[in-house]
Design an enzyme around this catalytic site. Structure first.
Site, PDB file in Angstrom:
ATOM      1  N   ASP A  97       1.072  -1.351  -0.195  1.00 28.29           N
ATOM      2  CA  ASP A  97      -0.167   0.302   0.255  1.00 28.29           C
ATOM      3  C   ASP A  97       0.915   0.997   0.149  1.00 28.29           C
ATOM      4  OD1 ASP A  97      -2.615  -1.909   0.258  1.00 28.29           O
ATOM      5  OD2 ASP A  97      -1.880  -1.896   2.340  1.00 28.29           O
ATOM      6  N   LYS A 120       2.912   2.394  -5.496  1.00 24.04           N
ATOM      7  CA  LYS A 120       3.389   2.160  -6.643  1.00 24.04           C
ATOM      8  C   LYS A 120       2.675   1.930  -7.390  1.00 24.04           C
ATOM      9  CE  LYS A 120       3.916  -2.480  -4.191  1.00 24.04           C
ATOM     10  NZ  LYS A 120       2.878  -1.863  -3.467  1.00 24.04           N
ATOM     11  N   GLY A 150      -3.340  -4.117  -4.471  1.00 19.85           N
ATOM     12  CA  GLY A 150      -4.592  -2.828  -5.270  1.00 19.85           C
ATOM     13  C   GLY A 150      -3.591  -2.068  -5.486  1.00 19.85           C
ATOM     14  N   HIS A 151      -3.494  -1.211  -6.875  1.00 17.95           N
ATOM     15  CA  HIS A 151      -3.111  -0.186  -7.284  1.00 17.95           C
ATOM     16  C   HIS A 151      -4.431   0.814  -7.816  1.00 17.95           C
ATOM     17  CE1 HIS A 151       1.032  -2.407  -8.155  1.00 17.95           C
ATOM     18  NE2 HIS A 151       0.289  -2.689  -7.219  1.00 17.95           N
ATOM     19  N   GLN A 157       2.257  -5.697  -3.273  1.00 19.27           N
ATOM     20  CA  GLN A 157       1.976  -6.332  -2.012  1.00 19.27           C
ATOM     21  C   GLN A 157       4.168  -4.921  -1.121  1.00 19.27           C
ATOM     22  OE1 GLN A 157       1.792  -9.461  -2.967  1.00 19.27           O
ATOM     23  NE2 GLN A 157      -0.261  -9.065  -3.491  1.00 19.27           N
TER      24      GLN A 157
END
Length: 441
Positions: free
Chosen positions: A13, A16, A40-41, A229
């Site tokens: 988180d 990135k 999750g981006h 991650q």
């Protein structure tokens, strides 16, 4: 040497996706090399916000080829939902996305296994998975017998193979206490039909990525590797067992993507100006107080994939120094500087106290890390908004002091500073002029 890596240095988180999206226009390829839909981006482009899970963050740039390579585990249903959602917003993934035929599939039984096993606590604490079947899929990948790969979708023996595995999984999950409703979802005929639909809809996007990527690297094409991650969640080198199921540090790039180290020359280590963590596991600098709540509120610290509130704490220089060394980081990207601008006082963990002794390393055992007390040093906050800063020398003196402090403690220069979610709210320092050029578009 054509490769640049973007690696998260904390527990994920770290923003990135925003950085990959910003850098992508100056690269020929963006490569996702590990993890699954648990990533999750969030990418903000003007008034548009995109939340990506499987699809590399370079997909928003039509001229950039995006690869999902063998180290990734893929839930085809989730991927197709994501492809459809992007198509509805004018982004056609078929034009610039290639999925490795060697990548393994997250099957419906994997999600059921994940939820069943994750309900079992480890010493009173859940591992904290996203229940998306990632760990069980990696387990089957290593075990081989029950593994299904993308390449299997196009084989004549596909239906027989999937039916056989499904029958065995039904029996196994019965023993784990799965309900009849759950077992009906993974009934052999149902999964066989589902796989056939995946094969039809993904046709044309599945193929070789390994030889293709090697050819591109040897031709000195510009390649951006996108980590998922964070390095502290690395299966081998993270805060085990409270980790993900793949090598999420920089050491996982070569194996997951299928390229040798000689093709990588720049590693950008992404970290927040503070620390966050989702799920269980030790977190030495965690703030269970009003300051932690304030950081969570200011930083909107809720998971992209799960919506879970993130645990928040002070910057842990011991942990980031470890992951920066592990990942071969050449420049730091220090994100969320705008959040700290609201705090009266800032603290950084410079060492741990373990059983009465000062240490400057991250213990390999979770129970030892849990006993670590952070040794904190303090500086006054700069108490001046930085949201509108666009050049390095426009930062308040206190903010620059904080940046130099982080550089000294981690041992790596800061090349990028972020003061908000928008592309324009990213500042490149003089020491990263080459990366600044990459953001020019």
């Amino acid at each position: 040497m054509s490769g640049t890596c973007v690696i998260g240095l904390q527990w994920g988180d770290e923003a990135k996706g925003k950085l990959v999206d910003l850098l992508a226009p100056r690269f020929d390829l963006v490569v996702r090399y590990q993890g699954g839909a648990n990533a999750g981006h969030t990418v903000v482009a003007g008034d548009e916000t995109y939340k990506l899970h499987h699809i590399p963050s370079g997909i928003l740039h039509a001229g950039v080829q995006n690869l999902i390579t063998p180290g990734v585990v893929i839930n085809p249903a989730t991927m197709l939902d994501e492809i459809d959602a992007l198509a509805a917003r004018g982004v056609d993934c078929r034009k610039n996305l290639r999925i490795s035929e060697r990548a393994h599939l997250v099957m419906p039984w994997h999600r059921l296994e994940d939820a069943t096993i994750n309900a079992t606590e480890v010493r009173g604490e859940s591992i904290g998975t996203t229940n998306r079947g990632i760990g069980p899929c990696y387990r089957d990948k290593v075990g081989r017998t029950h593994a299904i790969r993308m390449a299997d979708l196009n084989q004549e023996c596909r239906d027989d193979r999937i039916r056989t595995v499904a029958q065995q999984k039904v029996q196994m999950l019965k023993g784990l206490g799965a309900t009849e409703e759950d077992l009906a979802e993974i009934a052999p005929d149902n999964v066989v039909a589902l796989a056939a639909s995946w094969a039809e809809r993904l046709d044309g996007m599945i193929g070789d990525t390994t030889d293709f990527l090697l050819d591109e690297a040897e031709a000195n094409r510009r390649i951006l590797f996108e980590g998922a991650q964070g390095a502290l969640l690395d299966i081998d080198h993270g805060t085990y067992p409270f980790v993900t199921s793949s090598n999420s540090s920089g050491v996982g790039v070569c194996a997951g993507a299928g390229v040798p180290p000689k093709h990588i020359n720049t590693v950008i280590g992404v970290c927040k100006a503070y620390s966050t963590r989702v799920g269980g596991g030790p977190f030495p600098t965690e703030l269970n107080d009003s300051i932690g709540d304030r950081i969570r509120e200011l930083g909107n610290e809720f998971g992209t994939t799960t919506g879970r509130p993130r645990r928040c704490g002070w910057f842990d220089a011991v942990a980031v120094r470890y992951t920066a060394r592990l990942s071969g980081v050449t420049r730091l990207a220090l994100m969320m500087m705008d959040v700290l601008a609201h705090l009266d006082e800032l603290k950084v963990c410079v060492a741990y106290e373990l059983d009465g002794k000062r240490i400057d390393r991250v213990p390999s055992h979770a129970e030892e890390l849990r006993r670590c007390k952070p040794i904190l040093e303090t500086m006054p906050g700069w108490k001046s908004p930085v949201d509108d800063v666009r050049k390095f020398d426009e930062f308040p003196a206190g903010a620059l002091d904080y940046v130099r402090w982080i550089e000294e403690l981690v041992g790596v220069p800061v090349g990028i500073l972020s003061v908000g979610p928008d592309r324009a709210q990213t500042i490149f320092t003089d020491s990263s002029s080459g990366l600044a050029l990459a953001s020019a578009d």
